[in-house]
Design an enzyme around this catalytic site. Structure first.
Site, PDB file in Angstrom:
ATOM      1  N   GLU A   1       0.859  -1.200   0.000  1.00 49.33           N
ATOM      2  CA  GLU A   1       0.000   0.000   0.000  1.00 49.33           C
ATOM      3  C   GLU A   1       0.888   1.241   0.000  1.00 49.33           C
ATOM      4  O   GLU A   1       2.072   1.161   0.362  1.00 49.33           O
ATOM      5  CB  GLU A   1      -0.925   0.010   1.224  1.00 49.33           C
TER       6      GLU A   1
ATOM      7  N   TYR B   1      -4.230   1.846   8.027  1.00 44.80           N
ATOM      8  CA  TYR B   1      -3.311   0.813   7.549  1.00 44.80           C
ATOM      9  C   TYR B   1      -3.077  -0.298   8.572  1.00 44.80           C
ATOM     10  O   TYR B   1      -2.285  -1.204   8.338  1.00 44.80           O
ATOM     11  CB  TYR B   1      -1.978   1.410   7.121  1.00 44.80           C
TER      12      TYR B   1
ATOM     13  N   LYS C   1       2.684   4.673   1.166  1.00 42.19           N
ATOM     14  CA  LYS C   1       3.042   5.263   2.467  1.00 42.19           C
ATOM     15  C   LYS C   1       2.653   6.738   2.375  1.00 42.19           C
ATOM     16  O   LYS C   1       3.310   7.540   1.706  1.00 42.19           O
ATOM     17  CB  LYS C   1       4.538   5.120   2.719  1.00 42.19           C
TER      18      LYS C   1
ATOM     19  N   LYS D   1      11.210   3.569   0.311  1.00 41.41           N
ATOM     20  CA  LYS D   1      10.988   5.004   0.114  1.00 41.41           C
ATOM     21  C   LYS D   1      11.311   5.431  -1.324  1.00 41.41           C
ATOM     22  O   LYS D   1      12.233   4.913  -1.945  1.00 41.41           O
ATOM     23  CB  LYS D   1      11.872   5.810   1.081  1.00 41.41           C
TER      24      LYS D   1
ATOM     25  N   CYS E   1      11.115  40.947 -31.508  1.00 41.68           N
ATOM     26  CA  CYS E   1      11.920  40.154 -30.568  1.00 41.68           C
ATOM     27  C   CYS E   1      12.201  38.748 -31.128  1.00 41.68           C
ATOM     28  O   CYS E   1      11.265  38.010 -31.429  1.00 41.68           O
ATOM     29  CB  CYS E   1      11.180  40.043 -29.238  1.00 41.68           C
TER      30      CYS E   1
ATOM     31  N   ASP F   1       2.040  10.596   3.146  1.00 41.88           N
ATOM     32  CA  ASP F   1       2.855  11.600   3.818  1.00 41.88           C
ATOM     33  C   ASP F   1       1.934  12.474   4.657  1.00 41.88           C
ATOM     34  O   ASP F   1       1.533  13.559   4.253  1.00 41.88           O
ATOM     35  CB  ASP F   1       3.596  12.431   2.756  1.00 41.88           C
TER      36      ASP F   1
ATOM     37  N   CYS G   1      14.071  43.897 -22.293  1.00 38.43           N
ATOM     38  CA  CYS G   1      14.022  42.464 -22.608  1.00 38.43           C
ATOM     39  C   CYS G   1      15.450  41.934 -22.775  1.00 38.43           C
ATOM     40  O   CYS G   1      16.235  42.514 -23.529  1.00 38.43           O
ATOM     41  CB  CYS G   1      13.219  42.275 -23.898  1.00 38.43           C
TER      42      CYS G   1
ATOM     43  N   CYS H   1      15.871  41.167 -26.779  1.00 38.67           N
ATOM     44  CA  CYS H   1      15.864  42.181 -27.836  1.00 38.67           C
ATOM     45  C   CYS H   1      16.041  43.602 -27.322  1.00 38.67           C
ATOM     46  O   CYS H   1      16.160  44.534 -28.115  1.00 38.67           O
ATOM     47  CB  CYS H   1      14.572  42.083 -28.647  1.00 38.67           C
TER      48      CYS H   1
ATOM     49  N   CYS I   1       7.735  41.165 -22.737  1.00 40.44           N
ATOM     50  CA  CYS I   1       8.564  41.962 -23.630  1.00 40.44           C
ATOM     51  C   CYS I   1       7.634  42.648 -24.608  1.00 40.44           C
ATOM     52  O   CYS I   1       6.724  42.021 -25.160  1.00 40.44           O
ATOM     53  CB  CYS I   1       9.520  41.045 -24.369  1.00 40.44           C
TER      54      CYS I   1
HETATM   55  N1  5U1 Z   1       0.804   2.395   4.698  1.00 42.97           N
HETATM   56  C1  5U1 Z   1       1.377   2.342   5.905  1.00 42.97           C
HETATM   57  N2  5U1 Z   1       1.951   3.362   6.475  1.00 42.97           N
HETATM   58  N3  5U1 Z   1       2.391   2.923   7.665  1.00 42.97           N
HETATM   59  C2  5U1 Z   1       3.047   3.594   8.637  1.00 42.97           C
HETATM   60  N4  5U1 Z   1       1.439   1.256   6.687  1.00 42.97           N
HETATM   61  C3  5U1 Z   1       2.069   1.626   7.802  1.00 42.97           C
HETATM   62  N5  5U1 Z   1       2.378   0.907   8.894  1.00 42.97           N
HETATM   63  C4  5U1 Z   1       3.021   1.544   9.878  1.00 42.97           C
HETATM   64  C5  5U1 Z   1       3.370   2.896   9.777  1.00 42.97           C
HETATM   65  C6  5U1 Z   1       4.062   3.586  10.872  1.00 42.97           C
HETATM   66  O1  5U1 Z   1       3.360   0.909  10.990  1.00 42.97           O
HETATM   67  C7  5U1 Z   1       3.079  -0.479  11.084  1.00 42.97           C
HETATM   68  C8  5U1 Z   1       4.135  -1.077  11.921  1.00 42.97           C
HETATM   69  C9  5U1 Z   1       1.716  -0.666  11.650  1.00 42.97           C
END
Ligand code: 5U1
Length: 761
Positions: free
Chosen positions: A129, A241, A131, A329, A447, A133, A423, A426, A441
């Site tokens: 899946e 997750y 990760k 990553k 030009c 941000d 410019c 030109c 310009c």
């Molecule tokens: N997709 C995903 N992100 N993430 C972050 N899975 C996931 N699992 C994590 C973390 C910190 O920790 C697992 C050890 C549950």
């Protein structure tokens, strides 16, 4: 012990150990500082990749010299202290973090470790899946009801953010169905999708507030608001997750358990799937990497977890990470670097764009040395100066851009970015109409950067309509320097055409004939063909109708196109916002520069540009208080349909350039002509002379524009209907004036009837 002698327990010479100790101390101070910025202030100073590098360097030093480890070293604790403003929550099951694989070798190493701990097969199934941000949170349900939500904090203790999480639209307050465990903690990431992030930043910019550097910071800042109403206004999302405490047997499979959680109404990733072995994980990583920019939210890698829950238990965890999961990553998309210079590039349409020259830095695996700054508004908004340390971001194939500046690292000799007056290609004047972000310009036909585009436009169907003169041919003509400006087209010989690629004698002869034919044109087409910025077919036609000759058009000033009042840069909403604020604050006293003072009051609806314009225009608070709304907001009425302040500035700027005038002279000398209009009689020029108009109701155009047009045609426009009124111009929802006009038998006309009356339709 003498210098250079090994210290007991380390085996390293004392001088080496001392150098390592000093470096470790420096790294700890730096990491603590960044932890505070990241976890407490939600305002990280350096990109994650740079932070990770510092932590890795410290971990590396501490593992080589174990005597250097101190109990308070940041490596001994992941995360940061919770804020005192929030109640603390102790996680009943720790929220551990993930080990990272920065490259394919590290991913293969993870597979080897799994295989050696669980011998018997190399076809392990993993869940895969993205990760996300965002910010890790744990949400607790008891009896199917959301009872608590907490941040990850240091993994053991987090902050109670229940009220804020309850405002996230896709977090169920009550689980669906009835087969959920009596206690269930779902864990996942709170994040801000790109669309919401852009909306949030646009709103902040409009208010003149600081914008967020990236969606993660915006999500973190939104989630840790003390006032949940603020969080509620932010379009956050949650994605689960995993789980923490659970009062049931989760079964045998991570994937199946997540499906069950999804069935209870908790969102899990749409990208969640099962993959097999190292090839399966590699393929998933590559595929998501390709689709990363189209996902609509930021991810920084993918997560693989052994799917069989008994295998997860068998593998267990280190002090920091589970051994059954890994985050592969992506290369970081952001990096820190320094702006060494800002240069200006001229595009094919004349846009003069600032480009930052950067100290080369690796971003996402590619060395970046330039970043676009888009336009001067952007430079001003981000306050980029030469010498600044900046975050640079490269996403997909998009040109790298500067995300934000670190003002705290600005050197004393940092220089402002100044738009060049001429410019760089030109030498023509660079024009930036007031209120416009893009500078251009004014070289137009002259030009070299704009040459191909100018000639393509000149020859196009709605301009001079030179049949057969297509883009490829124009490219060849310009590249071989046979044509530098449109007039050169009319000097080309059949032999020159025939010498070009894919041109036979017959097509060359046809082109010569087409060029000859194009000389007979109309004034409107000719104006359009000049390629003046913002002058389209309709505006060119309006200009041709308004001006008797090319000479008159070329000599026109702004006031021949527009009637202006009020202050430029101040809109009606900003004017109304200031005036109502002043009414609510009758005792307010301004000090110093009026514009700056207005900004400092944080008046809702007033942005910096409007505050500065009000400050310049009124100078004192007393004058500002005394002004009528129409004295404040910049308002200009077009005397020529379609010519507002920006178009007027482009027209005046274009004809002010000697080389444009000379290029036009050469076109006329080449034989371009159009039927001359006989000088209009006084009655034609002022067909409404002596007539009195009153306007009522909502019109199709701005009322000021209609009024200005009527006046330019000789009419007088008054505010109330009387027996002296000749016409009532009535729009939609006309009110009492209409009744009065009917009573006094004054002619009532619509906008269409007016157009007929003045011969515009
Ligand atoms: N997709 C995903 N992100 N993430 C972050 N899975 C996931 N699992 C994590 C973390 C910190 O920790 C697992 C050890 C549950």
């Amino acid at each position: 012990m003498t210098p250079g002698e090994p210290e007991p327990g380390s085996g390293a010479p004392a001088s080496e150990l001392e150098a390592a100790r000093q470096r470790a101390d420096a790294l700890r101070t730096l990491i603590r500082h960044h932890n505070h910025r990241y976890y407490v202030l939600d305002d990280p100073q350096v990109p994650d990749a740079e932070y990770d590098r510092l932590v890795r360097e410290l971990q590396d030093l501490e593992s080589r010299y174990p005597d250097l480890v101190t109990p308070d070293s940041p490596t001994q604790r992941v995360g940061a202290a919770p804020r005192p403003e929030f109640t603390q929550v102790r996680h009943r099951v720790a929220m551990i973090s993930l080990d990272n694989a920065m490259d394919d070798g590290a991913l293969a190493e993870f597979h080897r470790r799994v295989a050696s701990a669980l011998p018997g097969s190399d076809e392990w199934v993993f869940t895969a899946e993205p990760k996300l941000d965002g910010l890790a949170v744990s949400i607790r349900y008891e009896g199917g009801l959301l009872v608590q939500a907490a941040t990850r904090g240091d993994g053991t203790t987090g902050e109670d953010i229940t009220a804020n999480v309850r405002t996230i639209q896709n977090v169920p307050l009550r689980l669906l169905g009835s087969d959920w465990p009596a206690v269930l903690e779902v864990r996942g990431e709170v994040y801000l999708p790109h669309a919401g992030f852009e909306r949030l930043n646009a709103q902040a910019a409009a208010r003149g507030d600081k914008t967020f550097a990236n969606p993660r910071n915006a999500a973190a800042g939104s989630l840790r608001q003390l006032d949940p109403r603020i969080t509620a206004a932010r379009p956050l999302r949650f994605c689960c997750y995993g789980w923490g405490e659970i009062a049931a047997d989760p079964g045998e499979s991570q994937f199946a358990m997540l499906q069950r959680i999804a069935g209870w109404g908790v969102p899990v990733s749409r990208e969640l799937c099962q993959v097999t072995g190292l090839p399966g994980t590699r393929d998933y990583f590559d595929d998501l990497g390709r689709r990363r920019d189209a996902l609509g939210y930021d991810i920084d890698g993918v997560v693989f977890k052994l799917d069989r829950l008994p295998d997860q238990v068998a593998l267990g965890a280190t002090a920091h990470h589970p051994r059954w999961a890994i985050a592969r990553k992506f290369p970081a998309q952001e990096a820190l670097t320094v702006v060494e210079a800002v240069e200006f590039q001229v595009g094919r349409t004349g846009a003069v764009t600032p480009v930052a020259r950067l100290a080369p830095v690796s971003v996402g695996g590619v060395t970046v040395a330039n970043a676009t700054l888009h336009n001067l508004d952007e430079v001003e908004r981000k306050d980029v100066r030469i010498g600044d340390t900046v975050y640079v971001r490269r996403a997909g194939d998009v040109i790298p851009e500067i995300v934000r500046v670190l003002p705290e690292l600005r050197p004393a000799d940092a220089r402002a970015v100044v738009l060049p007056a001429a410019c760089p290609v030109c030498g023509s004047d660079v024009i930036r109409p007031e209120g416009e972000a893009v500078a251009r310009c004014s070289g137009g036909l002259y030009c070299p950067a704009q040459r191909k585009e100018a000639i393509r436009h000149f020859a196009s169907r709605k301009a001079m309509d030179i049949e057969g003169l297509g883009e490829k041919l124009i490219d060849q003509l310009v590249e071989r320097e046979l044509v530098r400006e449109p007039a050169d087209l009319y000097r080309l010989t059949q032999g020159q055409f025939a010498g070009l690629e894919r041109m036979g004698e017959k097509s060359a002869a046809n082109l010569i004939a087409a060029l000859e034919q194009s000389k007979e044109t109309s004034f409107a087409r000719f104006i359009f063909a000049l390629g003046i910025r913002e002058v389209g077919v309709a505006t060119a036609a309006a200009l041709a109708a308004r001006f008797d000759s090319l000479e008159a058009l070329m000599a026109a000033r702004e006031q021949d196109f527009l009637r202006t009042s009020g202050l430029r840069g101040v809109g009606p909403k900003a004017a109304a916002a200031v005036q109502s604020w002043l009414l609510e604050h009758p005792d307010a006293q301004a000090a110093g520069d009026l514009g700056e003072w207005l900004m400092a009051q944080r008046i809702p609806g007033l942005n910096r540009a409007a505050a500065v314009a009000l400050g310049r225009g009124c100078e004192t608070l007393e004058r500002l208080r005394a002004a009528a709304p129409e004295d404040l907001y910049g308002n200009s009425a077009a005397l020529v349909e379609g010519v507002g302040p920006v178009v007027a500035a482009h027209l005046v700027g274009f004809f002010a350039q000697a080389h444009n005038r000379e290029a036009i002279e050469r076109l006329i000398a080449a034989g371009i002509r159009w039927p001359l209009r006989s000088a209009p009689s006084a009655a034609q020029a002022q067909p409404l002379a002596g007539k009195t108009f009153v306007i009522t109701g909502t019109l199709g155009r701005a009322r000021d524009a209609v009024k200005a047009e009527l006046e330019s045609l000789g009419a007088k426009v008054t505010g109330s209907v009387s027996k002296n009124t000749d016409y009532l111009l009535a729009g939609v929802e006309a009110g009492s004036k209409l009744a009065k006009a009917q009573e006094l038998k004054v002619a009532v006309i619509t906008e269409q009837q007016l157009a007929q009356l003045i011969g515009r339709s």
